[in-house]
Motif scaffolding. Structure first.
Motif, PDB file in Angstrom:
ATOM      1  N   MET A 229       6.232  10.905   2.241  1.00  9.05           N
ATOM      2  CA  MET A 229       6.165   9.676   3.013  1.00  9.05           C
ATOM      3  C   MET A 229       5.197   8.702   2.379  1.00  9.05           C
ATOM      4  O   MET A 229       4.671   7.818   3.010  1.00  9.05           O
ATOM      5  CB  MET A 229       5.712  10.030   4.441  1.00  9.05           C
TER       6      MET A 229
ATOM      7  N   ASN B 244       4.804   5.793   0.770  1.00  4.40           N
ATOM      8  CA  ASN B 244       5.415   4.549   0.325  1.00  4.40           C
ATOM      9  C   ASN B 244       4.376   3.478   0.056  1.00  4.40           C
ATOM     10  O   ASN B 244       4.705   2.344  -0.233  1.00  4.40           O
ATOM     11  CB  ASN B 244       6.376   4.001   1.388  1.00  4.40           C
ATOM     12  N   ARG B 245       3.140   3.846   0.192  1.00  4.95           N
ATOM     13  CA  ARG B 245       2.082   2.849   0.079  1.00  4.95           C
ATOM     14  C   ARG B 245       1.967   2.367  -1.355  1.00  4.95           C
ATOM     15  O   ARG B 245       1.837   3.154  -2.286  1.00  4.95           O
ATOM     16  CB  ARG B 245       0.759   3.458   0.540  1.00  4.95           C
ATOM     17  N   PRO B 246       2.053   1.028  -1.543  1.00 11.87           N
ATOM     18  CA  PRO B 246       1.881   0.508  -2.905  1.00 11.87           C
ATOM     19  C   PRO B 246       0.500   0.885  -3.434  1.00 11.87           C
ATOM     20  O   PRO B 246      -0.450   0.999  -2.662  1.00 11.87           O
ATOM     21  CB  PRO B 246       1.976  -1.007  -2.724  1.00 11.87           C
TER      22      PRO B 246
ATOM     23  N   ARG C 266      -6.425   2.709   1.060  1.00 14.37           N
ATOM     24  CA  ARG C 266      -6.070   3.767   2.003  1.00 14.37           C
ATOM     25  C   ARG C 266      -6.350   3.293   3.412  1.00 14.37           C
ATOM     26  O   ARG C 266      -7.376   2.674   3.662  1.00 14.37           O
ATOM     27  CB  ARG C 266      -6.943   5.002   1.757  1.00 14.37           C
ATOM     28  N   PRO C 267      -5.442   3.586   4.339  1.00 15.48           N
ATOM     29  CA  PRO C 267      -5.744   3.210   5.716  1.00 15.48           C
ATOM     30  C   PRO C 267      -6.895   4.046   6.251  1.00 15.48           C
ATOM     31  O   PRO C 267      -7.025   5.229   5.919  1.00 15.48           O
ATOM     32  CB  PRO C 267      -4.443   3.513   6.464  1.00 15.48           C
TER      33      PRO C 267
END
Lengths: 302, 298
Positions: B1, B3-5, B10-11
């Motif tokens: 999962m 998909n973060r560019p 980072r969240p």
């Protein structure tokens, strides 16, 4: 190209268009002309041809009718209230949805929030009644815990909040579609460049996302202005008994109750015509504003 | 999962939790009322009494309410009326809209501009309730099912969406078919429609939902209550019959015993809901920006 040659080439296209055109003529244009009864003392027995003409009498009556002004006040209050408390919600929701990285999860949530748009108003009002009404789930739970329940559905003072909540539940999800499309059209390189330059998430939202949405927000605001007198009809019709006409009477319900219930056809037509003409003026103004902002508006196309 | 560019930070745990929580609440607010209504409609009378109203946890399930509804009474009839109006209405509306949208999709054809203008003008002005009512009455359609179909059969909005879609089909495809001697009806049926399944499904859904949900036109035009569609039954028995009477003594009666037919009322809601719930997933995939947005922008 001569007319006959074009007719020979295009007659099938014309035949295709005719049935729909016929319906539009019969149920849109002819009734539009039928608004002349607003200047008559119309009775079905005499018909339009022999009912007496009374000039602007119905409009004078209308403008001196306190209930009409109450309906106008309610309509404008509700429009304004919803502009502040409804309009931003789809935008916020769209930004939130757009930030969900997993495509599957996003589509799932989208599917759920779009759905109530396809429920009828009777259904939505019934659902709210089951949850928030005097015999509903909330009251039931409160009662079981020894609290005195209150009935939100029949409180005229809370009515404007109630109808806005219903509208949000039903349509805010669907309203995100256009914003999501606008978001996906924003150049992703802008975000990357900004991030590399050290802009935080919030700064990126403020300097890239919101400017990217600006044209759509403007366009929808302008369209809303042109539509200011339409706050929806069934929603108010359905709940008018529960909270009383003082809170729930809007222009459309006014026409219904004052005319179809009493037979004052010309008076109702005058009220409807008043609304139609003011609505038309608002649309024209809205489009002027739209063109001023360099937007398309709803006409000037094709 | 993931998909973060790569450029995105980072969240934070806090941010992620807050987002998850908000989304969960939103989804629950959408789904929970529907869940409660469906569950109550499937509960026995004793389960409803034990819950003191709406049932939130499944205990004693039965189909009694639905057996009652479809036992041939007034609801059975209303479901038939609504189904019939929806099927016939959608066929008429979709058919005529496709024809007219294609008829108006060729920009250089005869009378193209004035005809299109007549349809577009309907956006600016609505005739109003009273003259429309008088027109329907003049045509003798009061208490006829056609009064629920014909006045609202053509949505100029849907027509414009459809037309915009047809206009995006490359002109060469259609021109070459014309040169081969195919008439426009043939081109529409053999070439254009097979390329337009998505938009046809969406517009069909819009029309079908409109007919199924239609309420006010029946209030206006149908006096004979044996011809009432389902939405009017919903209004009469579910919404009005319960606690929307202004001077109600709701609290007393609710504290004692709720009407024993709460399950039936909830079942009526479910019956009004079901067709939308069934059709919706099939059409949902077409709600991509292409179909709708092209429309909104005209």
């Amino acid at each position: 190209m001569p007319f006959l040659a074009r007719l020979r080439r295009d007659w099938q296209l014309l035949v295709m268009t005719l049935p729909a055109l016929g319906l539009v003529l019969v149920f849109h244009y002819v009734p539009t002309l039928g608004n002349v009864i607003a200047f008559q003392d119309y009775t079905p027995y005499d018909g339009i041809s022999s009912s007496p003409w009374v000039g602007l009498y119905n409009f004078q009556w209308l403008l001196s009718d306190p209930e009409f002004w109450q309906a106008i006040r309610n309509t404008v209050t509700i429009t304004t209230f919803q502009l502040i408390f409804y309009f931003p919600i789809p935008i916020a929701l769209a930004i939130l949805l757009d930030s969900v990285l997993s495509r599957k999860l996003r589509l799932f949530i989208q599917g759920i929030v779009y759905m109530p748009h396809f429920f009828s108003w009777v259904l939505v009002v019934s659902l709210f009644q089951q949850i928030l009404g005097g015999a509903g789930l909330l009251a039931q739970t409160l009662r079981q815990h020894g609290h005195e329940p209150w009935d939100i559905m029949t409180n005229p003072d809370a009515f404007i909040v109630l109808v806005t909540a219903e509208s949000v539940w039903k349509d805010a999800g669907w309203g995100t579609i256009i914003f999501l499309a606008a978001l996906s059209a924003i150049n992703q390189n802008l975000y990357e460049a900004a991030a590399v330059d050290g802009a935080s998430r919030w700064r990126r939202m403020w300097h890239i996302t919101l400017p990217g949405l600006r044209p759509v927000i403007l366009l929808l605001l302008i369209l809303r202005l042109g539509d200011a007198l339409n706050v929806g009809f069934e929603q108010f019709f359905l709940q008018r008994d529960a909270v009383g006409s003082h809170a729930a009477e809007v222009l459309d319900t006014f026409v219904y109750w004052r005319t179809l219930m009493t037979g004052a056809w010309s008076y109702g037509a005058a009220a409807g015509l008043f609304k139609g003409v003011v609505g038309l003026i608002l649309i024209v103004i809205a489009n002027k504003v739209a063109h001023r902002f360099g937007e398309q508006g709803i006409y000037k196309r094709s | 999962m993931n998909n973060r560019p790569t450029w995105q930070e980072r969240p934070t745990l806090f941010g992620l939790t807050l987002k998850g929580f908000t989304l969960t609440v939103i989804v629950l607010v959408m789904i929970y009322p529907i869940y409660v209504v469906i569950l109550t409609s499937l509960s026995t009378a004793s389960a409803v009494t034990a819950a003191g109203g709406l049932v939130t946890l499944p205990t004693d399930l039965s189909l009694d309410a639905y057996r009652e509804l479809f036992g041939g009474g007034v609801v059975t009839r209303a479901v038939l009326v609504s189904t019939g109006v929806t099927l016939v209405g959608t066929t008429v509306s979709l058919g005529l809209t496709i024809l007219a949208a294609y008829g108006l999709s060729r920009t250089n054809s005869l009378f193209h501009r004035p005809l299109l203008f007549l349809f577009l003008l309907t956006f600016l002005f609505t005739p109003g309730m009273i003259p429309t009512y008088l027109m329907v009455r003049e045509l003798g359609l009061i208490d006829s099912y056609w009064s629920l179909i014909l006045p609202s059969a053509i949505s100029a909005f849907n027509l414009v969406v459809m037309r915009a879609f047809f206009m995006n089909i490359p002109g060469e495809v259609i021109d070459s078919a014309r040169i081969d001697g195919a008439g426009d009806f043939r081109i529409l049926g053999r070439i254009v429609l097979p390329m337009s399944k998505g938009v046809t499904a969406v517009i069909g859904l819009f029309y079908a939902v409109g007919y199924w949900n239609a309420f006010f036109n029946a209030v206006l035009y149908i006096n004979d209550n044996s011809k009432w569609p389902l939405q009017l039954i919903l209004r009469q028995y579910v919404q009005q019959g319960m606690d929307l009477v202004p001077n109600t003594r709701t609290y007393d009666s609710a504290a004692g015993a709720l009407p024993p037919n709460l399950a039936i009322k909830m079942a009526i809601i479910v019956v009004a809901l079901i067709p939308v719930l069934i059709i919706y997933p099939f059409v949902q995939k077409h709600f991509t920006k292409g179909v709708i947005i092209g429309a909104v922008k005209g």
